[in-house]
Write a protein that holds these residues in place. Sequence first.
Motif, PDB file in Angstrom:
ATOM      1  N   TYR A  67      47.438  22.579  18.161  1.00  0.00           N
ATOM      2  CA  TYR A  67      47.504  23.512  19.281  1.00  0.00           C
ATOM      3  C   TYR A  67      47.354  22.705  20.561  1.00  0.00           C
ATOM      4  O   TYR A  67      46.345  22.029  20.757  1.00  0.00           O
ATOM      5  CB  TYR A  67      46.396  24.567  19.187  1.00  0.00           C
ATOM      6  N   TRP A  70      45.026  26.414  25.184  1.00  0.00           N
ATOM      7  CA  TRP A  70      44.317  27.634  24.781  1.00  0.00           C
ATOM      8  C   TRP A  70      45.285  28.772  24.465  1.00  0.00           C
ATOM      9  O   TRP A  70      45.037  29.574  23.559  1.00  0.00           O
ATOM     10  CB  TRP A  70      43.351  28.054  25.889  1.00  0.00           C
ATOM     11  N   ASP A  71      46.373  28.869  25.199  1.00  0.00           N
ATOM     12  CA  ASP A  71      47.338  29.945  24.936  1.00  0.00           C
ATOM     13  C   ASP A  71      47.929  29.832  23.539  1.00  0.00           C
ATOM     14  O   ASP A  71      48.112  30.839  22.841  1.00  0.00           O
ATOM     15  CB  ASP A  71      48.475  29.907  25.969  1.00  0.00           C
ATOM     16  N   LEU A  74      45.082  30.886  21.056  1.00  0.00           N
ATOM     17  CA  LEU A  74      44.720  32.303  21.103  1.00  0.00           C
ATOM     18  C   LEU A  74      45.927  33.229  20.996  1.00  0.00           C
ATOM     19  O   LEU A  74      45.768  34.442  20.858  1.00  0.00           O
ATOM     20  CB  LEU A  74      43.973  32.596  22.407  1.00  0.00           C
ATOM     21  N   THR A  76      48.204  33.796  23.367  1.00  0.00           N
ATOM     22  CA  THR A  76      48.342  34.557  24.602  1.00  0.00           C
ATOM     23  C   THR A  76      49.489  34.061  25.482  1.00  0.00           C
ATOM     24  O   THR A  76      49.715  34.597  26.558  1.00  0.00           O
ATOM     25  CB  THR A  76      47.031  34.499  25.414  1.00  0.00           C
ATOM     26  N   ASN A 209      54.025  34.374  19.909  1.00  0.00           N
ATOM     27  CA  ASN A 209      52.626  34.417  19.515  1.00  0.00           C
ATOM     28  C   ASN A 209      52.480  34.605  18.009  1.00  0.00           C
ATOM     29  O   ASN A 209      52.843  35.639  17.466  1.00  0.00           O
ATOM     30  CB  ASN A 209      51.901  35.553  20.253  1.00  0.00           C
ATOM     31  N   ASN A 210      51.942  33.576  17.356  1.00  0.00           N
ATOM     32  CA  ASN A 210      51.643  33.627  15.919  1.00  0.00           C
ATOM     33  C   ASN A 210      52.849  33.961  15.050  1.00  0.00           C
ATOM     34  O   ASN A 210      52.712  34.528  13.965  1.00  0.00           O
ATOM     35  CB  ASN A 210      50.515  34.635  15.651  1.00  0.00           C
TER      36      ASN A 210
END
Length: 377
Positions: A67, A70-71, A74, A76, A209-210
């Motif tokens: 990663y 932080w985005d 998380l 985001t 995202n994910n």
Amino acid sequence: MELTGTPFFLLTVILVPVSITVALLFWGKVGGPQPVRYLTRIVMIMFCQVTAVLMVFVMVNNANLIYGNWDDLLGTGNHVRAVPVVAPVDPTAAATPGQSGDAAKEPPKVKQSFGGVNDPLVPNDVQKTELKGQVSGVDGEVLVWLPPQYNDPAFKDKKFPVVELIPGYPGSSSTWYGTLKVSEQLKPLMQQGKVAPFILVSPRTKLLNNQDAGCTDIPGKINADAWVTRDVPQMVLDNFRADPSADRWAIAGYSAGAHCAAKLSLSHPNRYRAAIAMSGYNDPAQEPDSLVGKDAKLREANNPVNILKTAAQPPKVALLVSGSKGDGFEDGEAIRAAAKAPTTVQVEEGSGPHTTEQWKKMVPSAFQWLTSVIPVQ
């Protein structure tokens, strides 16, 4: 505070002994009813465990750059600005990387500004830009490293070959440089003439995202293929002395990025001459978070074996596929069995685990092979 920065890592290291010290100092001083004392001590133990796990996670993440910020961690971040309809391109058309073959419909040139990566693991000579994809509607960072010959006055009129570097999933655009040490390993080989002086380009590929877009254009969702194969190459051509001939372009990846490298090169032989795929897979559904793997038509259409079987004519692409048994080797054999001239597939069996340390070791030999396909000029 950056996720991969030294300050955050040092904070997690400090928190471990602090949490243990706090627990030891206050263990016997906890007052109140017995249930409250038990609960408070359990919280102390859990805090010690959380700080230890956090420190290990940060160590592993910093070492492998899974990663990048932080985005990404998380979920985001938002990298899809729009999902325009991307006009299909005839794979047999003589277009240069990033182009559709119809110059009248090409977007205007965009000059980018570049800065440092701000990651202690990434060498200082790697540049980063924030690109707004004009064709794909995708926005994201792109990292670029220039070979030692690029700024040599003797090469001032020279145009250089290019390799796009695709990380795994989840993965960061910094991983190839910071963990696989691609530029640090190849620089001396380029200076010795053993490896062609490639411009190395690593775009963001964690765009949803994910969810893994699998380097695929998914109607109404994302144009991840167009981002990698059109917007990023066009940016490189607009900002650097990059050779526009598809015969001088290649794509490389590991794990999920290996799947991207194989299928994109076979799908776009007018943009890539070669591909390196390390420990990849053919069936997109092998990645649990793959959106492509959840759609039967997309799953079939994006399998490299099926791409070869349904191609109007065999693509002029050279592939190097490496992997251990059960981890990419059999997939490479399947691609080789489906390939017909002028497609060439070299499969190498490995014995190591599915780790960045293993792929790091493969970098020198893989790029020496690539130089045999796209030689020094």
